[in-house]
Design a protein around this motif. Structure first.
Motif, mmCIF file in Angstrom:
data_model
loop_
_atom_site.group_PDB
_atom_site.id
_atom_site.type_symbol
_atom_site.label_atom_id
_atom_site.label_comp_id
_atom_site.label_asym_id
_atom_site.label_seq_id
_atom_site.Cartn_x
_atom_site.Cartn_y
_atom_site.Cartn_z
ATOM 1 N N GLU A 48 0.848 -1.198 0.000
ATOM 2 C CA GLU A 48 0.000 0.000 0.000
ATOM 3 C C GLU A 48 0.881 1.245 0.000
ATOM 4 N N ILE A 49 0.657 2.128 -0.948
ATOM 5 C CA ILE A 49 1.434 3.361 -1.044
ATOM 6 C C ILE A 49 0.497 4.554 -0.923
ATOM 7 N N THR A 50 0.850 5.477 -0.052
ATOM 8 C CA THR A 50 0.047 6.677 0.160
ATOM 9 C C THR A 50 0.819 7.893 -0.336
ATOM 10 N N THR A 95 0.780 12.010 -0.264
ATOM 11 C CA THR A 95 0.182 13.161 0.411
ATOM 12 C C THR A 95 0.900 14.438 0.006
ATOM 13 N N TRP A 152 -7.254 8.530 -7.661
ATOM 14 C CA TRP A 152 -6.690 7.748 -6.562
ATOM 15 C C TRP A 152 -6.996 8.369 -5.201
ATOM 16 N N THR A 189 -8.234 9.637 -1.664
ATOM 17 C CA THR A 189 -9.034 9.143 -0.543
ATOM 18 C C THR A 189 -9.419 10.283 0.394
ATOM 19 N N GLU A 216 -4.907 13.263 0.024
ATOM 20 C CA GLU A 216 -4.260 11.964 0.197
ATOM 21 C C GLU A 216 -4.746 11.032 -0.904
ATOM 22 N N LYS A 269 -4.089 6.967 -2.711
ATOM 23 C CA LYS A 269 -3.608 5.646 -2.307
ATOM 24 C C LYS A 269 -3.578 4.696 -3.498
ATOM 25 N N THR A 312 -2.808 0.416 -4.097
ATOM 26 C CA THR A 312 -2.609 -0.865 -3.417
ATOM 27 C C THR A 312 -2.324 -1.952 -4.452
ATOM 28 N N GLU A 318 -9.616 3.838 -2.345
ATOM 29 C CA GLU A 318 -9.968 2.892 -1.296
ATOM 30 C C GLU A 318 -10.105 1.487 -1.885
#
Length: 463
Positions: A41-43, A45, A65, A67, A74, A76, A78, A123
């Motif tokens: 999982e890469i976030t 920000t 992408w 969230t 932000e 995310k 996955t 998500e």
């Protein structure tokens, strides 16, 4: 860590994983109930110092992408490597009869070939696949610790150097404030001028080969390669791109002496290679040059730069990269290192320490976060975290002492007791007085981001 980033952002990295990539610390019942899978999982920000105009450009790439939609956005991604649902029942029936080590063997022999991967956007429960066009906006450049830079850069035949030369050719025209049509006209004029210079060269070759050409053509006719009145001949022209093939990097001394770059030390050549790579990243992000094909996010990953650079060059290299980030030439840089010279030259805010605990779990420590609300201690530690004291970030256990006498004597005392501090990865750190409280905050278990290490402070009997 760098491989996980590559799996998502590097188009040249295989997305299909192997048996050895699975985490094996799973109990038997868990692996029976659910076939094991790999998840990354890469976030993404917004950073604290990000410019608004850059942010708007970013959002156009990662819009699907997101969230969090507020100002501190932000996004995310996955990645999942998993066994498709239709194989689950058969797998569970097979697994419940086996011991744990046998289950892993069955997965490798019977089920691994059915495993597949997906990269989801936003998500996870939305099951929205990422679009490849958005991922192409990421420029992912990885420099591993062991690399053959001579193979990768020293001739104009190499793609990297050729792309750079092509971009920086007529750079003054390409970066001028002229209208696009004016730039095109000027660039065409330069190409036409080059063609005029190149034409006499082709004619010279043609003249010199005239007598031999008849002999070559005779062979062609004799072998029957000439038929239906079609006679092979020679014709050609030279472009700037073809001239790159004869160019090679050299080192020129102030005395005028010239030697090939291959005669350099490996460390200097790695610096030159990194410089070329950063130039290539500038090429890739230039909208003037590539228009819609330009990259938006540029990521540079460097594994253990100390493998080829002595300490002073490590420091200089780090400062150079910091300036590149400030100039927005590279958006984000990841460096993995065991060098205390690297950490001593880096702000605490940029340091993340990775450890494996007794349960084989990887823990991330964030030294800067332990000083939240205490800037005076943070500034003190940053000021004194030199190449010796920053060893506390790498050692498994730490002895903090007041002065040089203890720093010299404690290892000697340990030797008398047949206890090697080095063998037990214990570092003796001299904090230069009774200033333990500043350094101890990094290891305080009540602090967010603390480093999970055993620490002992030894004081003397001074009042």
């Amino acid at each position: 860590l760098l491989k996980t980033l590559a799996i998502i952002f590097d188009s040249g990295t295989s997305k299909k994983l192997e048996m050895d990539d699975f985490c094996k610390y799973i109990d038997r019942q868990e692996i029976i109930d659910t076939p094991p899978k790999i998840s990354i999982e890469i976030t993404i920000t917004k950073s604290n110092n990000e410019k608004e105009d850059v942010t708007n450009e970013d959002l156009s790439v990662i819009a699907n992408w997101l969230t969090k939609l507020e100002d501190n956005y932000e996004a995310k991604l996955t990645y999942e490597f998993f066994l498709p649902e239709k194989f689950h029942d058969a797998y569970k029936e097979r697994a419940k009869e086996l011991e744990l080590n046998q289950i892993w063997k069955v997965i490798k022999q019977e089920y691994l070939r059915f495993y597949t991967y997906k990269i989801w956007a936003g998500e996870l429960e939305n099951f929205q696949l990422v679009d490849s066009e958005s991922l192409q906006k990421f420029d992912f450049q990885f420099l591993d610790a062991i690399r053959d830079v001579e193979r990768d850069m020293f001739s104009g035949k190499n793609t990297l150097l050729k792309d750079i030369l092509d971009f920086f050719l007529d750079y003054d025209i390409k970066t001028s404030n002229d209208h696009t049509d004016v730039k095109k006209a000027k660039l065409k004029a330069e190409r036409d001028k080059f063609a005029q210079y190149a034409k006499p060269l082709i004619e010279n070759i043609d003249q010199r080969i005239q007598s031999g050409k008849s002999k070559i053509l005779q062979y062609i006719q004799d072998t029957g390669a000439s038929f239906k009145n079609l006679i092979p001949n020679f014709e050609g022209e030279i472009s700037e791109t073809e001239i790159y093939n004869v160019l090679r990097l050299i080192v020129e001394h102030e005395t005028g002496e010239k030697i090939p770059v291959t005669h350099n030390g490996l460390g200097y050549n790695n610096l030159i290679f990194m410089s070329l790579l950063l130039a290539k990243m500038q090429v890739n992000t230039s909208q003037q040059y590539l228009d819609n094909n330009a990259k938006v996010y540029s990521l540079l990953l460097v594994e253990e730069p100390e493998a080829h650079l002595h300490p002073s060059m490590q420091y200089k290299f780090l400062k150079f990269l910091s300036n590149n980030i400030q100039d927005n030439q590279v958006r984000q840089i990841f460096i993995t290192s065991h060098s205390t010279h690297i950490t001593s030259a880096t702000s605490l805010d940029n340091i993340i320490c990775l450890y494996t605990d007794s349960n084989n779990q990887t823990i991330a420590g964030y030294p800067a976060k332990t000083f939240e609300g205490n800037d005076s201690s943070k500034k003190y530690v940053e000021r004194f975290l030199d190449a010796v004291k920053s060893d506390m970030l790498f050692a498994e256990r730490i002895l903090l002492v007041e002065g040089i006498a203890e720093q010299l004597l404690i290892p000697a005392f340990a030797q008398y007791l047949d206890k090697s501090l080095e063998d037990h990865h214990v570092s003796v750190i001299n904090v230069g007085g009774r200033y333990f409280k500043h350094f101890l905050q990094i290891f305080d278990k009540t602090k967010n981001g603390h480093l999970p290490k055993t620490v002992v402070c030894i004081t003397d009997t001074d009042p």
